[in-house]
Design an enzyme around this catalytic site. Structure first.
Site, PDB file in Angstrom:
ATOM      1  CG  HIS A  59      -0.565   0.117   2.464  1.00  0.00           C
ATOM      2  ND1 HIS A  59      -0.576   1.454   3.109  1.00  0.00           N
ATOM      3  CD2 HIS A  59      -0.201  -0.921   3.361  1.00  0.00           C
ATOM      4  CE1 HIS A  59       0.061   0.891   4.526  1.00  0.00           C
ATOM      5  NE2 HIS A  59       0.214  -0.216   4.584  1.00  0.00           N
ATOM      6  CG  ASP A 170       2.143   0.574   8.158  1.00  0.00           C
ATOM      7  OD1 ASP A 170       1.926   0.105   6.974  1.00  0.00           O
ATOM      8  OD2 ASP A 170       1.359   0.622   8.878  1.00  0.00           O
ATOM      9  CD  GLU A 200      -3.457  -1.629   5.008  1.00  0.00           C
ATOM     10  OE1 GLU A 200      -3.358  -2.492   5.593  1.00  0.00           O
ATOM     11  OE2 GLU A 200      -2.964  -0.525   5.549  1.00  0.00           O
ATOM     12  CD  GLU A 201      -2.107   2.178   7.511  1.00  0.00           C
ATOM     13  OE1 GLU A 201      -3.019   1.842   8.481  1.00  0.00           O
ATOM     14  OE2 GLU A 201      -1.116   1.913   7.367  1.00  0.00           O
ATOM     15  CG  ASP A 223       1.427  -3.871   5.437  1.00  0.00           C
ATOM     16  OD1 ASP A 223       2.248  -3.002   5.763  1.00  0.00           O
ATOM     17  OD2 ASP A 223       0.246  -3.615   5.183  1.00  0.00           O
ATOM     18  CG  HIS A 311       0.185   2.747  12.739  1.00  0.00           C
ATOM     19  ND1 HIS A 311      -1.411   2.843  12.484  1.00  0.00           N
ATOM     20  CD2 HIS A 311       0.557   2.244  11.471  1.00  0.00           C
ATOM     21  CE1 HIS A 311      -1.575   2.193  11.470  1.00  0.00           C
ATOM     22  NE2 HIS A 311      -0.676   1.918  10.851  1.00  0.00           N
TER      23      HIS A 311
HETATM   24 CO    CO Z   1      -0.649   0.678   8.631  1.00  0.00          CO
HETATM   25 ZN    ZN Z   2       0.639  -1.317   6.444  1.00  0.00          ZN
END
Ligand code: CO
Ligand code: ZN
Length: 343
Positions: A59, A170, A200-201, A223, A311
């Site tokens: 992503h 990420d 994606e998130e 990922d 994150h």
């Molecule tokens: Co993420």
């Molecule tokens: Zn991810």
């Protein structure tokens, strides 16, 4: 690592992946047979082969915000999150507000400790209480910024010991693995589609539509996954550990990996002496969850890059694990026409 630096420092909140999409296009243009962009913004880069059809998804989006309010009097902005933030990691950070006239630097400020009451010190930070300071008077802020302008965290990429660290590893590290693998691949049987997915998130949205369009036999998500090898976490809860290799995912809350693909990947890793670990993630998901359920379904697996502090702006991954992910993906794509997918 220069490419990974560029990818990490580029901006792309869900739905606004244009900058990162152009970087991928540039990086792949001379290495693939076709590149296209679909209606949602997914980038699809193909390296032709007789088959089977394989989609490899990473992503492009990163967690970020939209400006939700501009205070006319003070110039402070309020923000709406896109993706799962831990509010504790947001205090005292710099952000970029992407306005139609160009990027502005902003500050997520907070009351100095000197004036906090005992009650305030104990209070949980909530995103709805955060504000962004542009250093501009109300009138000028109102003129420059529109509700809906994207906001991303600012953080330069850095090598830290044996690790690399930055924002949006990420999933820019997954994008990096995909690009490097596509560059190395040649003469494979499989018809390979690398997909830089959008959104994606906020719920695996780009993976859903692109997998529907491609109808792959096999789909691999690239990922990050949690590496909780840090103080305060017991060993059985580490999930993965940095430096122990690429993680072959067995399950998360969005998908259960195809056992035939898992078996095949383990076989390849052992034959080629590529370091790997097996991953069971109790909570969280990847694009594999959406791709598995497209049309009549695809055989899916996720190759994860173990990452600490996911994150946050100090996400960190081990250089060796990144290399192992590239090596395993290339070997897999070269041989996946031989995979035994009987259940
Ligand atoms: Co993420
Ligand atoms: Zn991810």
């Amino acid at each position: 690592m220069e490419l990974l630096r560029k990818l990490s420092e580029a901006s792309g909140i869900p739905g606004r992946e244009e900058e990162i999409r152009e970087l991928i296009r540039e990086a792949l243009a001379e290495h693939v047979d076709e590149i296209s962009v679909d209606r949602l913004g997914n980038l699809i880069a193909r390296k032709k082969g007789p088959g089977p059809k394989v989609a490899v998804a990473a992503h492009m989006d990163e967690i970020g915000f939209l400006v939700s309010h501009v205070d006319e009097k003070t110039g402070y902005l309020r923000i709406e999150p896109l993706g799962g933030f831990d509010p504790r990691t947001l205090i005292a950070k710099r952000v970029t507000v992407h306005t139609r006239a160009g990027p502005l630097v902003g500050l997520i400020g907070t009351k100095p400790i000197h004036i906090l009451t005992e009650e305030e010190k104990k209070k949980k930070v909530e995103i709805k209480d955060l504000f962004v300071d542009l250093g501009l008077p109300g009138e000028k802020a109102k003129e420059a910024v529109r509700v809906g302008d994207p906001v991303t965290l600012r953080q330069s990429f850095s090598e830290v010991g044996e690790l690399v660290s930055g924002k949006a590893l990420d999933d820019r590290v997954g994008v990096y693995v995909g690009i490097e693998a596509m560059r190395r691949l040649s003469g494979q049987q499989a018809d390979v589609y690398f997909v830089g997915t959008v959104q994606e998130e906020v719920g695996l949205r780009g993976a859903r539509t692109s997998a529907f369009a491609l109808a792959p036999d096999i789909a691999v998500a690239l990922d990050v996954t949690l590496a909780c090898d840090m103080p305060g976490v017991q060993e059985h809860q580490h999930i993965t550990r940095l430096g122990e290799g690429v993680a072959i995912k067995l399950k998360d809350s969005a998908s259960i990996s195809h056992p035939g693909l898992v078996r095949f990947l383990i076989e390849i890793a052992e034959e080629e002496k590529i370091p790997y670990q097996l991953e069971i993630l109790p909570r969280g998901g990847t694009d594999a969850g959406a791709m598995q359920l497209a049309r009549e379904g695809a055989a899916v697996v996720t190759l994860s890059v173990p990452t600490r502090y996911v994150h946050s702006v100090v996400e960190a991954a081990h250089k060796k694990d990144i290399q192992a992910a590239i090596d395993l993906l290339v070997a897999f794509l070269a041989r996946c026409h031989q995979a035994d997918l009987r259940l």
